[in-house]
Design a protein around this motif. Structure first.
Motif, PDB file in Angstrom:
ATOM      1  N   ALA A 131       1.207  -2.250  -9.001  1.00  0.00           N
ATOM      2  CA  ALA A 131       0.207  -2.637  -9.996  1.00  0.00           C
ATOM      3  C   ALA A 131       0.889  -3.018 -11.306  1.00  0.00           C
ATOM      4  CB  ALA A 131      -0.773  -1.482 -10.224  1.00  0.00           C
ATOM      5  N   ARG A 132       1.911  -2.237 -11.654  1.00  0.00           N
ATOM      6  CA  ARG A 132       2.648  -2.485 -12.904  1.00  0.00           C
ATOM      7  C   ARG A 132       3.374  -3.842 -12.820  1.00  0.00           C
ATOM      8  NH1 ARG A 132       3.270  -3.435 -16.779  1.00  0.00           N
ATOM      9  NH2 ARG A 132       4.725  -2.909 -18.442  1.00  0.00           N
ATOM     10  N   VAL A 133       3.975  -4.099 -11.657  1.00  0.00           N
ATOM     11  CA  VAL A 133       4.681  -5.368 -11.456  1.00  0.00           C
ATOM     12  C   VAL A 133       3.697  -6.539 -11.556  1.00  0.00           C
ATOM     13  CG1 VAL A 133       5.962  -6.779  -9.793  1.00  0.00           C
ATOM     14  CG2 VAL A 133       6.510  -4.360 -10.061  1.00  0.00           C
ATOM     15  N   GLY A 135       0.829  -1.208   0.000  1.00  0.00           N
ATOM     16  CA  GLY A 135       0.000   0.000   0.000  1.00  0.00           C
ATOM     17  C   GLY A 135       0.860   1.253   0.000  1.00  0.00           C
ATOM     18  N   VAL A 136       1.859   1.297   0.856  1.00  0.00           N
ATOM     19  CA  VAL A 136       2.743   2.469   0.950  1.00  0.00           C
ATOM     20  C   VAL A 136       3.484   2.678  -0.363  1.00  0.00           C
ATOM     21  CG1 VAL A 136       4.830   3.365   2.058  1.00  0.00           C
ATOM     22  CG2 VAL A 136       3.009   2.357   3.451  1.00  0.00           C
ATOM     23  N   TRP A 137       3.958   1.569  -0.919  1.00  0.00           N
ATOM     24  CA  TRP A 137       4.687   1.602  -2.187  1.00  0.00           C
ATOM     25  C   TRP A 137       3.789   2.183  -3.298  1.00  0.00           C
ATOM     26  CZ3 TRP A 137       6.298  -3.724  -4.721  1.00  0.00           C
ATOM     27  CH2 TRP A 137       6.928  -3.496  -5.948  1.00  0.00           C
ATOM     28  N   GLN A 138       2.575   1.663  -3.411  1.00  0.00           N
ATOM     29  CA  GLN A 138       1.649   2.119  -4.447  1.00  0.00           C
ATOM     30  C   GLN A 138       1.342   3.616  -4.268  1.00  0.00           C
ATOM     31  OE1 GLN A 138       0.045   0.009  -6.984  1.00  0.00           O
ATOM     32  NE2 GLN A 138      -0.297   2.060  -7.779  1.00  0.00           N
ATOM     33  N   TRP A 139       1.145   3.984  -3.016  1.00  0.00           N
ATOM     34  CA  TRP A 139       0.826   5.377  -2.705  1.00  0.00           C
ATOM     35  C   TRP A 139       1.979   6.288  -3.127  1.00  0.00           C
ATOM     36  CZ3 TRP A 139       3.286   8.526   1.031  1.00  0.00           C
ATOM     37  CH2 TRP A 139       2.656   9.748   1.284  1.00  0.00           C
ATOM     38  N   ALA A 140       3.213   5.868  -2.794  1.00  0.00           N
ATOM     39  CA  ALA A 140       4.399   6.649  -3.140  1.00  0.00           C
ATOM     40  C   ALA A 140       4.509   6.809  -4.651  1.00  0.00           C
ATOM     41  CB  ALA A 140       5.652   5.986  -2.573  1.00  0.00           C
ATOM     42  N   TRP A 183       2.019   6.832  -6.809  1.00  0.00           N
ATOM     43  CA  TRP A 183       0.967   7.774  -7.214  1.00  0.00           C
ATOM     44  C   TRP A 183       1.421   9.206  -7.004  1.00  0.00           C
ATOM     45  CZ3 TRP A 183      -3.399   4.522  -4.718  1.00  0.00           C
ATOM     46  CH2 TRP A 183      -4.021   3.739  -5.712  1.00  0.00           C
ATOM     47  N   ARG A 184       2.066   9.409  -5.879  1.00  0.00           N
ATOM     48  CA  ARG A 184       2.520  10.754  -5.561  1.00  0.00           C
ATOM     49  C   ARG A 184       3.691  11.157  -6.430  1.00  0.00           C
ATOM     50  NH1 ARG A 184       0.804  13.184  -0.831  1.00  0.00           N
ATOM     51  NH2 ARG A 184       1.971  14.876  -1.807  1.00  0.00           N
ATOM     52  N   GLY A 185       4.242  10.192  -7.195  1.00  0.00           N
ATOM     53  CA  GLY A 185       5.337  10.482  -8.112  1.00  0.00           C
ATOM     54  C   GLY A 185       6.649  10.768  -7.414  1.00  0.00           C
ATOM     55  N   PHE A 186       6.958  10.049  -6.353  1.00  0.00           N
ATOM     56  CA  PHE A 186       8.232  10.232  -5.656  1.00  0.00           C
ATOM     57  C   PHE A 186       9.404   9.825  -6.534  1.00  0.00           C
ATOM     58  CE2 PHE A 186       6.633   9.985  -0.992  1.00  0.00           C
ATOM     59  CZ  PHE A 186       6.163  11.291  -1.131  1.00  0.00           C
ATOM     60  N   TRP A 187       9.212   8.746  -7.289  1.00  0.00           N
ATOM     61  CA  TRP A 187      10.308   8.258  -8.128  1.00  0.00           C
ATOM     62  C   TRP A 187       9.875   8.231  -9.586  1.00  0.00           C
ATOM     63  CZ3 TRP A 187       8.389   4.566  -4.386  1.00  0.00           C
ATOM     64  CH2 TRP A 187       9.014   4.679  -3.131  1.00  0.00           C
ATOM     65  N   SER A 188      10.860   8.161 -10.432  1.00  0.00           N
ATOM     66  CA  SER A 188      10.559   7.969 -11.849  1.00  0.00           C
ATOM     67  C   SER A 188       9.947   6.584 -12.013  1.00  0.00           C
ATOM     68  CB  SER A 188      11.853   8.067 -12.656  1.00  0.00           C
ATOM     69  OG  SER A 188      11.806   7.171 -13.740  1.00  0.00           O
TER      70      SER A 188
END
Ligand SMILES: Nc1ncnc2c1ncn2[C@@H]1O[C@H](COP(=O)(O)OP(=O)(O)O)[C@@H](O)[C@H]1O
Ligand SMILES: [Mg+2]
Lengths: 256, 267
Positions: free
Chosen positions: A36-38, A16-21, A23-28
């Motif tokens: 979700a992509r994985v 959940g935290v990973w997905q949220w991060a 969405w917020r666009g923390f990383w490229s």
């Protein structure tokens, strides 16, 4: 059951935290794809059959190498424990080679066997066998001699003593050695699959390597996820039952 | 009670004839046993008594066939002892039960090595002996679940199961508390009277020796030697707390101290 639930909640939170991060666009998204992509990649790879094939190829190599390692390592370990001459020679060799990171076998394997399945097998066996040898030896040398004396008064002799007394008595050591051997086999196979690209089948290590070449991070992470999953499953299916039985019989779980 | 033949006396069950045994350690050679001689009759209960280090265990191991004498000979039923045999079973201070087997599995172990027994006969025998020591309810228990006293009972059942003629017991109750020990004295005397097995029992406890043995054999250390024998003619079952046992114990303790002092001044 409760512990299983705790683990599940923990992992769900992590994702959940990973997905949220993401969405917020923390990383490229190229460097860190979203969960979700994985998942999407894994789903596609599973549907196309690539993933299943890779898992099978990898497991086949792993199990073959691992069991050869055990079938050779166990008797050699027992012999080393029994004969001082072997302990001073092969025992020393095992001690030295066990400390060698298994990737180090890859160049040798490539030179000797070329880009073949044999090279792969060789690396896995070398990664497994020495730790099994040492575990069996330690196990035997830690057997309380009173068991052997008791068995002898009950009419037990040579082979019977080895199979019915020394082997079971050293089982706690042997099982932990087999577990360690498994971990080494697994690591060495990944090293081999990443370095040895061969035509006889693409394993998970190769797919990982390919993901990097294609700059497909969802593939890299997806495959890593599969590797973790296989590791966990192997532990639960292959070693947990043994360890549970040992704890139950020996009464060693009361300390924890 | 026993009828003796008019000419040849009944052959002794065990004959230990001028046996010496030494061990080489890092600190040199230790004479564990020096010229020990002892004969034990069929069905006799003999206690080997002495402080630690006087060769009692060594003597027991020699009779068991786990060790071989340097000089002298050990014979059982007229045959020289060269290796362990099921007719001479041994019990140790640590129970030496196998933790990878359950209670029944442990008692079955010697029976599985005995040829000519069907699976059912083995099972029945194991059950019989577990019952004899009062542990038939614990057949499926793991060894670590048993108390010290129960472990020694299982060890006793395991030792009796192959029907040995000689039982060698090396301080089997030394690690137990006094109450458990007294129960086991009772059990052991009951079983010995029922089965009339020959027993060699090692102990460093004088009262224990007096309340169990037909004979008490006194050892002294450095080097391990047999010094003196006492015949204990008290009716059974004996109570370790009785006045009669105490009287014998006092006498033997005095002798023991005498031998120890003698040893000390001689050194
Ligand atoms: N396997 C062995 N190796 C070296 N020394 C031993 C061995 N067994 C016994 N001894 C020595 O022999 C002596 C007698 O030992 P032991 O028979 O165990 O005495 P006890 O049972 O009366 O205490 C001791 O000094 C002991 O250290
Ligand atoms: Mg002793």
């Amino acid at each position: 059951m409760k512990r299983f639930l705790t683990a599940m909640i923990f992992f769900a939170l992590l994702v959940g935290v990973w997905q949220w991060a993401c969405w917020r666009g923390f990383w490229s998204p190229v460097l860190v794809p979203s969960p979700a992509r994985v998942a999407e990649y894994l789903w596609e790879a599973a549907l196309s059959g690539d993933l299943g094939r890779a898992v099978l190829v990898t497991l086949k190599r792993l199990l073959a190498g691992y069991f050869i390692g055990i079938f050779v390592g166990l008797p050699v370990g027992l012999l080393i424990a029994r004969f001082r001459f072997l302990r001073d020679t092969i025992g020393m060799l095992a001690l030295g080679l066990q400390g060698l990171p298994s990737v180090c076998w890859v160049p040798l394997a490539l030179l000797w066997f070329g880009q073949t399945e044999s090279a792969m097998l060789f690396v896995v066996v070398m990664g497994t066998v020495w730790s099994v040898v040492l575990a069996a030896e330690t196990g035997v040398r830690n057997v309380n001699p009173i068991y052997v004396r008791a068995a002898r008064t009950m009419g037990s002799r040579w082979m019977h003593i080895w199979i019915r007394v020394i082997l079971p008595a050293s089982l706690p050591f042997i099982v932990s050695g087999m577990k360690q051997g498994w971990a080494f086999a697994w690591r060495s196979l990944m090293a081999a699959e990443i370095f040895v690209t061969i035509l006889t089948g693409a394993g998970l290590g190769y797919m990982l390597h390919l993901g990097r070449e294609l700059l497909a991070m969802e593939q890299v992470i997806g495959i890593m996820f599969m590797l973790v999953l296989i590791g966990l499953l192997a532990d639960k299916l292959m070693f947990s039952p043994w360890e549970k039985w040992l704890h139950h019989r020996w009464g060693t779980d009361r300390a924890t | 009670m026993t009828t003796t033949a008019p000419f040849a006396p009944a052959p002794s069950k065990l004959a230990i004839d001028r046996v010496s045994k030494s061990f080489t350690t890092s600190r040199g050679s230790v004479l564990a046993l020096q010229e020990a001689s002892l004969t034990v009759a069929e069905g006799e209960f003999v206690c080997l008594l002495g402080p630690s280090g006087c060769g009692k265990s060594t003597l027991l191991n020699l009779v068991a066939g786990l060790e071989l004498p340097d000089t002298g000979s050990v014979t059982a039923d007229g045959k020289i002892v060269r290796e362990p045999g099921r007719e001479r079973m041994m019990m140790f201070q640590e129970s030496a039960l196998f933790p990878w087997l359950d209670v029944l599995g442990n008692v079955l172990f010697p029976l599985k090595l005995k040829s000519g027994l069907s699976a059912k006969e083995r099972n029945d025998t194991a059950h019989y002996y577990l019952k004899l020591v009062g542990l038939e309810k614990f057949m499926d228990a793991n060894i670590h679940e048993l108390s010290g006293g129960m472990k020694q009972r299982v060890a006793l059942a395991r030792a009796l199961a192959p029907n040995p003629r000689v039982l060698l017991m090396d301080e089997p109750f030394a690690a137990l508390d006094a109450m458990t020990r007294e129960q086991l004295y009772g059990d052991l005397q009951r079983i010995w009277t029922q089965r009339h097995v020959t027993i060699l029992f090692v102990t460093h406890n004088v009262r224990e020796a007096v309340s169990l043995g037909d004979r008490v054999v006194l050892f002294s250390p450095h080097p391990g030697r047999i010094r003196e024998e006492f015949r204990i003619e008290l009716p059974r079952p004996r109570d370790i707390n009785s006045v009669e046992v105490a009287a014998h114990a006092t006498r033997i303790t005095r002798a023991l101290k005498g031998h120890l002092q003698e040893g000390a001044t001689a050194e």
